[in-house]
Each structure stands twice: as C-alpha cells, then as structure tokens.
Design a protein around this motif. Structure first.
Motif, mmCIF file in Angstrom:
data_model
loop_
_atom_site.group_PDB
_atom_site.id
_atom_site.type_symbol
_atom_site.label_atom_id
_atom_site.label_comp_id
_atom_site.label_asym_id
_atom_site.label_seq_id
_atom_site.Cartn_x
_atom_site.Cartn_y
_atom_site.Cartn_z
ATOM 1 N N TYR A 241 0.822 -1.200 0.000
ATOM 2 C CA TYR A 241 0.000 0.000 0.000
ATOM 3 C C TYR A 241 0.862 1.258 0.000
ATOM 4 O O TYR A 241 1.949 1.284 0.570
ATOM 5 N N TRP A 242 0.316 2.301 -0.618
ATOM 6 C CA TRP A 242 1.049 3.549 -0.785
ATOM 7 C C TRP A 242 0.101 4.715 -0.617
ATOM 8 O O TRP A 242 -1.127 4.545 -0.594
ATOM 9 N N LEU A 243 0.697 5.882 -0.521
ATOM 10 C CA LEU A 243 -0.108 7.107 -0.540
ATOM 11 C C LEU A 243 0.548 8.050 -1.529
ATOM 12 O O LEU A 243 1.772 8.246 -1.490
ATOM 13 N N ILE A 244 -0.255 8.590 -2.425
ATOM 14 C CA ILE A 244 0.269 9.555 -3.383
ATOM 15 C C ILE A 244 -0.494 10.866 -3.218
ATOM 16 O O ILE A 244 -1.693 10.875 -2.940
ATOM 17 N N LYS A 245 0.247 11.952 -3.360
ATOM 18 C CA LYS A 245 -0.343 13.271 -3.133
ATOM 19 C C LYS A 245 -0.501 14.026 -4.436
ATOM 20 O O LYS A 245 0.348 13.961 -5.318
ATOM 21 N N SER A 246 -1.564 14.781 -4.487
ATOM 22 C CA SER A 246 -1.717 15.723 -5.580
ATOM 23 C C SER A 246 -2.535 16.896 -5.086
ATOM 24 O O SER A 246 -3.436 16.732 -4.263
#
Length: 214
Positions: A61-66
């Motif tokens: 699992y990951w978290l990506i920001k925008s």
DNA sequence: GCCAACGTTGGC
DNA sequence: GCCAACGTTGGC
C-alpha cells in the motif's frame, strides 16, 4: 496528464518495520535523532527499506499526493480509462518508490494536499510499474530536467487507475489525532509526495472513513 | 567531506 | 503569507 508537483523534499523518515507488524511505537531501524542519516547509505538499507521488499504475492500500500487544483481524484476518474501516468515527481526518495517499490496491483490512497481540508479522498491502483518519465527531457515541460538523460533516466513514474472514493474523506487533522496512525509516513515526513503505507494503517484509515468524524 | 546558502513542500 | 523541515548545490 499532469500530476503532482515535483516534490523536493523529505526523506530521512523513520518508518516502522514490517507491514504485517503493528504500527506500534517501534521505530525499528530508524535513524537516531542525534545522528544524521548517512547520505551514502543506499536507500535499500535505510529507513525505507521495508518498502522495497515483499512476500510473494503480497499486495502493498502507498499514498500519493496531488493538489486538487492541479489534478484531483475526480480528474483521475474522468481520465481516459480512469488512468493516468504519475509524472513530474522530482524527488529522489519518491522516485525510488515509483521505480522500485510499487508493483502492479498495489493500492494507493489518493491524498489532496494544499486543499481545504487536506485529506485522503480515494483509492487507486497501480496498473503499470515504474518506467521513465518523459516529461523530464521535454524542454517545454514545466519540470524539464536538463540533467536527465533518456539513455539513463533519472525520473520515473507509474500508471495509476481510479478504483473508488473513500466512504468519506479522512482529513489530515483526523489522521494526526488517531493514535494508530502516529507512525504514518504522511505524518512523520510531511513533504514526500509518494510514501508507503503499512497494512494496519491502511485498514485504520478505511475504518475511519466508514464512520463519522469524531 | 563539511556545511552554509538556497530552494521547495505544504500545513497552518 | 509565514516558516519548519527538508533536499540540493557548491565553495572550500
């Protein structure tokens, strides 16, 4: 398909150990505060090492920001095939996750930064593993990197596909108030635009989204 | 290899 | 707009 702003920062985190372990207060192989992280240490041996290993068949699992003004979760849903390449990341730690950590089928939280409120809003899936980011050698692109060489690419991206929104957005404020998320990379190292999420943290956020804010 | 200067993210 | 917390650069 624009995406995140190039992030220039952060690393030297201290994530805890294995994804299977509790997000307990156990900054295992982390850098002691009095000592700077050796710059020469290969990232595979550093505090992020756990993010690059997995059991066969394990989903990570990951978290990506925008920034939603740049490319929101709704923009991802509206994209062709509900998919976009996560380009323009210009931070080496984030690059390492994109290039070497993320595998097809992994799931990512989609986080809106510089938003009101900043929050995790949805889930997307890695549908194509790390490959060179061509915006790096496009002189017309905002994040052109003259030092990047197509024959030895510096910057990488993955393709992500919209899966579904969370039952409700989970704000950074709530995340910071939740003891089970105290070691979350998002909290510990605020500026990295791509960070790993432990399985227990993933579950905790889903549970928070399934109930009203406290 | 050290470290000061500088640049950036992003919460507040 | 401020500024903490970083990463990067380059002089030495």
């Amino acid at each position: 398909m624009p995406k995140s702003r190039p992030t220039a920062s952060k690393s030297s985190p201290k994530a805890s150990s294995k994804p299977s372990s509790k997000p307990a207060a156990k900054p295992s192989a982390t850098v002691s505060p009095k000592k700077k992280a050796p710059k020469s240490m290969p990232y595979e041996q550093g505090a992020w090492a756990f993010a690059f290993t997995r059991e066969p068949g394990e989903r990570r699992y990951w978290l990506i920001k925008s920034e939603p003004d740049v490319f929101s979760f709704d923009d991802l849903r509206a994209a062709p095939k509900r998919t976009t390449s996560w380009d323009s990341v210009r931070n080496s730690s984030a690059r390492n996750f994109l290039r070497d950590g993320m595998k097809q089928g992994d799931l990512c939280f989609y986080y809106h930064s510089n938003a009101d409120p900043s929050a995790i809003v949805g889930i997307c899936e890695v549908v194509k593993e790390g490959y060179p980011d061509p915006t790096a050698w496009d002189p017309a692109h905002d994040y052109f990197d003259p030092k990047s060489d197509p024959d030895m690419p510096t910057w990488f991206m993955v393709d992500v596909k919209h899966v579904e929104p969370l039952a409700r957005a989970v704000s950074l404020t709530e995340i910071k108030a939740e003891p089970a998320l105290a070691n979350m990379a998002l909290v510990r190292t605020g500026r990295l635009s791509v960070v790993p999420i432990l399985a227990d943290e993933w579950q905790t956020v889903l549970e928070m989204a399934a109930r009203p804010p406290r």
